[in-house]
Scaffold this active site. Structure first.
Site, short mmCIF file in Angstrom:
data_model
loop_
_atom_site.label_atom_id
_atom_site.label_comp_id
_atom_site.label_asym_id
_atom_site.label_seq_id
_atom_site.Cartn_x
_atom_site.Cartn_y
_atom_site.Cartn_z
N ALA A 266 0.69 -0.70 -0.06
CA ALA A 266 0.09 -0.47 -0.36
C ALA A 266 0.86 1.84 -0.17
CB ALA A 266 -0.68 -0.22 1.33
N GLU A 302 0.04 2.44 6.84
CA GLU A 302 -0.71 3.45 5.93
C GLU A 302 -0.90 5.19 6.66
OE1 GLU A 302 1.27 3.19 3.53
OE2 GLU A 302 1.37 0.88 3.74
N1 B3K Z 1 6.27 3.25 1.13
C1 B3K Z 1 5.22 2.95 0.48
C2 B3K Z 1 6.70 1.41 0.27
C3 B3K Z 1 7.12 2.54 -1.39
C4 B3K Z 1 7.80 1.40 -2.27
C5 B3K Z 1 8.77 2.32 -3.50
N2 B3K Z 1 9.22 1.21 -4.22
C6 B3K Z 1 4.39 1.89 1.32
C7 B3K Z 1 4.99 2.10 3.26
O1 B3K Z 1 5.67 1.40 3.30
O2 B3K Z 1 3.92 2.37 3.51
ZN ZN Z 2 5.95 2.31 5.23
#
Ligand code: B3K
Ligand code: ZN
Length: 897
Positions: A266, A302
């Protein structure tokens, strides 16, 4: 896809951005075949930079026009080199207007703006925004966004972006528009849009400060019966962040959107989280307990990013763990608090330890080993790793262990007070922890800079006359790529001492009472701690609650381990004692089997089976397992964990030369022997832990189902006709997917005659549920009877496609990483298949390909004959003229010396 030599980017080369962006206005004319993006941004020269040029990034987009302060720039006024557009000698204050074109429908990378099932979605982290427009696409450039979306109303009735909806309306030619404004400054990686035919579950939710927020979960039509749990998890997350950390939702509206084609779990885009359907859609018919738990954890994760990631973000991508390690820690605490009981917490902790051992320790010991804060990378997408995430979370947890819960909270408060609205570093976080608590955490920095799993060797000595107990701890850390020598870490080692009656002895160190668990701070290479007033020779319980991500070595006797397994007040170490007992037996068996046939990769199965026929699990071990199994005073969830054997890959980690077949046979033997020897007790537990009535994903019910289904899998490991009949009945009668899938797994893995028929019925019933079809593929991919030829057959199934990441992972990656016996077939056919699939996937989606490429990371640990095949496969991939940076980095590191 690049063909030039990939560049390595170094952390030490960081320089501040030359220009800062104040506002961005984006206009999208959405068309799958040709989307026009108009970008108008106001920028100022950064007083902290000495550079005068504007540096923008762009990839796979066509530049139509570029205007600076109202004047079109002719081609001599800027230069495009690779993915950098440079405007030299720009004025201090600039308005740039840039028009570009992209083609979402042919974007199979799922990074930037793409189409999934006819709808538009974006994914910008880490560097996807540059695939949408030219921009200083780096996390330390934070700006305010205003977004205008225009699209066909019939095909794309729902138009979403970050923040608040400020206007919407009709346009000529059946089109419509929506204008969104995000009141918060954000880095470009948090930008998102969705233009789609979707429906939503929504509600107004009261916040702690009296405001209400509109919460929405958006899904494709037909999936509205699967959104309740995600919505409930979102509400729990909001409440938990308020209660535990005093952190509030800062928007009037918070949206979750589920999409079937997605590279990872996500994405935390401000106010508009975009999710893999796997972490949104659930109801008892289609989702297992593990799926429900995954949804709660990822929705939480998230949401928690809104503060740890969005409000306070990373200065550069080397600092990724600043947001990821911290947010994983937060989601872990959330999941534990949601269960609420002490054993419930411990069970979540045990799960975390298993993940570390299963995935992070091997990474830390392989060619891709990197510190939690890496020093360099070729492709940042390769660094969304278990090291940055899970080990990063362990590092955060260690602050809490060292500073206490209150001290840690003070550190968090200071971190937000200092850095809200900023893009900062791991050092800034560490300084907030140190300053809020008046502590010197200088040495602690090594957890960020040194890769490798530290080894802590423990030696003990009891002096009966002096009533003292000495605990000597010696720490070392193996060399990792680029880091031959390591300095000592600052390691919190939580210790308890068990008396002969199994109770904790009161601890006294330097005359100070320490309760029943003392957190020792190991800071030197070799350090001795002395406990006084120890009335009898104790059994040490070291590294309670897994207080640091290290490998603890201690020469425990079986008797001591059984004592700990029966009595340790720390559930994690109690579990750990059982793991040690099991691991010793598994290793002994595996090496006996391997020895019977030194040419491990030309296995002589019958010679090996002959070894097994002479084997017998010792009564000490069987009795220890029996005692836990029938102990009704223990939570079923804990008993399940305690009876679960170390995985094949954990066993492999302990062997000098990995022999996958010997490991598999050894583990199967232990499972089958337990199945036979504890048959009556397993059957009794099977019955005692049924969960009749309406399905509920609460921790107690989940624990019962887990224990019941573990009992079933042991019984079917034998496998006798009666046990298989039990599985068959469960398969037929189950009213939820947890029991359904567990029964099918037992039939398939137990090679039941009815298995093919059951698989077919399962497919027929669930063929319209993509996430269940993934399970169906995965179950077959990981069955030890499934060889490469069978996988190739399955790939011809109409439901299979490499283009969908979930589907590719459920068959191809599941086989390469979850079916060791067949993947490591002596003729090298598994490796040839791997090479073929990595190459095929790379042309479509480098991120998914690169994950698959990592299946070969630890090739040097196998027999010379297998190594030869593996090297050939690696070289075949590396020899491809056209290869993404993602895959090239992984295979060249694997091949490097
Ligand atoms: N921040 C995103 C991950 C993005 C990955 C890019 N290759 C999901 C998370 O860690 O919440
Ligand atoms: Zn994350």
């Amino acid at each position: 896809m690049r063909t030039d030599t990939p560049q390595t980017i170094y952390r030490k080369d960081y320089t501040a951005p030359s220009y800062l962006v104040d506002t961005v206005e984006l206009g999208f004319d959405l068309d799958p075949a040709r989307t026009i993006v108009a970008n108008r941004m106001t920028m100022q020269r950064n007083p902290d930079s000495s550079r005068r040029d504007i540096e923008l990034y762009g990839e796979d987009i066509e530049l139509v026009t570029i205007r600076l302060n109202g004047k079109t720039l002719d081609e001599g006024a800027y230069a495009i080199e690779g993915s950098i557009l440079r405007i030299p000698d720009a004025p201090d204050s600039v308005t740039l207007e840039i028009e570009t074109i992209c083609v979402p429908e042919s974007n199979t990378t799922l990074s930037g703006l793409y189409v999934s099932n006819g709808n538009f979605y974006t994914q910008c982290e880490a560097e996807g925004f540059r695939r949408i427009t030219y921009f200083p696409d780096r996390p330390d450039v934070m700006a305010k966004y205003m977004v205008m979306l225009r699209a066909d109303k019939e095909k794309f009735p729902v138009l979403l972006s970050n923040g608040n909806l400020v206007e919407e309306g009709e346009l000529p030619d059946g089109r419509h528009y929506a204008k969104w404004e995000d009141p918060f400054k954000k880095p470009s990686y948090l930008f998102a849009l969705v233009a789609a035919r979707l429906v939503c579950q929504e509600e107004q939710f009261p916040l702690a400060d009296g405001r209400t927020a509109l919460l929405q979960v958006w899904v494709e039509e037909g999936n509205l019966d699967k959104t309740d749990y995600a919505m409930q998890s979102l509400k729990h997350s909001i409440r938990w962040d308020e209660e535990r950390w005093d952190l509030e939702l800062d928007l009037d509206r918070f949206m979750i959107v589920a999409v079937g084609d997605f590279n990872m779990g996500a994405m935390e885009n401000k106010g508009l989280n975009i999710f893999n359907t796997k972490f949104v859609l659930a109801n008892p018919r289609v989702a297992t307990d593990i799926d429900f738990q995954g949804i709660e954890a990822v929705v939480g994760h998230e949401y928690f990013h809104n503060w740890t990631g969005n409000r306070v973000t990373c200065r550069d991508w080397f600092q990724l763990s600043l947001k990821e390690g911290l947010t994983v820690f937060r989601d872990q605490e959330f999941s534990a608090d949601m269960i609420g009981t002490d054993t419930g917490r411990a069970v979540t902790r045990i799960d975390q330890v298993r993940t570390l051992r299963q995935a992070q320790f091997p990474e830390d010991a392989g060619p891709m080993a990197h510190p939690v804060r890496p020093d360099s990378f070729v492709e940042i997408n390769n660094f969304y790793t278990v090291t940055v995430y899970e080990k990063g979370a362990e590092v955060v947890r260690m602050y809490q262990t060292l500073l206490g819960r209150e001290g840690f909270r003070k550190g968090m408060d200071l971190y937000f007070a200092r850095h809200d609205g900023q893009a900062v570093t791991c050092d800034d976080f560490r300084m907030a922890m140190a300053d809020a608590n008046g502590r010197d955490l200088t040495q602690f920095e090594r957890w960020y800079s040194q890769a490798g799993t530290p080894i802590v060797q423990a030696e003990t000595r009891y002096d009966e006359a002096a009533r003292t107990y000495e605990l000597r701890l010696i720490q070392t850390c193996p060399a990792t790529p680029g880091q031959p020598e390591k300095l000592p870490f600052h390691i919190p080692v939580a210790v308890g001492l068990l008396g002969k009656d199994g109770r904790d002895l009161p601890l006294v160190i330097d005359g100070q009472p320490k309760g029943s668990t003392a957190v020792l701070e190991l800071t030197e290479a070799d350090q001795t701690f002395v406990f006084s007033d120890v009335p009898e020779q104790p059994t040490p319980s070291i590294l309670r609650d897994f207080s640091a991500p290290v490998i603890l070595k201690h020469g425990y006797s079986d008797a001591e381990l059984v004592h700990l397994f029966n009595h340790d007040s720390d559930p994690v170490n109690r579990w750990e004692a059982g793991q040690r007992l099991a691991m010793a037996r598994l290793l002994k068996l595996a090496s006996d089997i391997a020895l019977k046939n030194p040419a491990a990769d030309a296995p002589n199965a019958s010679a090996r089976t002959a070894v097994l026929e002479q084997m017998n699990l010792d009564e000490v071990f069987v009795q220890a397992m029996r005692a836990i199994l029938v102990d009704e005073s223990l939570d079923p969830a804990f008993r399940e964990q305690a009876l679960l054997l170390p995985t094949e890959s954990m066993i492999a980690d302990q062997m000098d030369v990995v022999d996958p077949l010997a490991i598999h046979m050894a583990r199967q033997f232990v499972r089958a022997d337990i199945g036979v020897r504890l048959r009556a007790e397993l059957l009794a537990q099977y019955q005692a832990n049924e969960t009749p009535g309406e399905y509920s994903p609460d921790a107690a019910s989940i624990g019962k189902r887990a224990l019941k289904n573990l009992a079933l899998s042991y019984l079917c490991a034998a496998p006798d006709a009666e046990s298989l009949a039990l599985a068959e009945r469960q398969f037929d009668e189950a009213t939820n997917m947890t029991d359904r899938a567990a029964a099918l797994g037992a039939l398939v893995h137990g090679r039941a005659p009815v298995a093919p028929d059951a698989l077919q019925r399962f497919y027929d019933e669930f063929q319209s549920e993509a996430l269940v079809v993934d399970k169906w593929f995965m179950m077959q991919a990981t069955a030890p009877t499934t060889d490469v030829a069978t996988v190739r057959e399955l790939m011809k199934h109409p439901a299979f496609t490499l283009r969908n990441p979930n589907r590719a992972r459920s068959l191809v990656a599941a086989f390469c990483t979850g079916n060791a016996v067949q993947f490591h077939a002596p003729d090298g056919s598994g490796y040839a298949f791997w090479a073929e699939q990595v190459i095929a996937l790379d042309a479509l989606n480098p991120q998914v390909a690169s994950r698959l490429a990592r299946a070969m990371d630890r090739w040097r640990r196998y027999s010379p004959a297998l190594q030869e095949h593996m090297k050939k496969a690696l070289q075949q991939v590396a020899g491809q003229g056209k290869l993404s940076n993602d895959v090239r980095e992984v295979v060249s590191k694997a091949l490097a010396n």
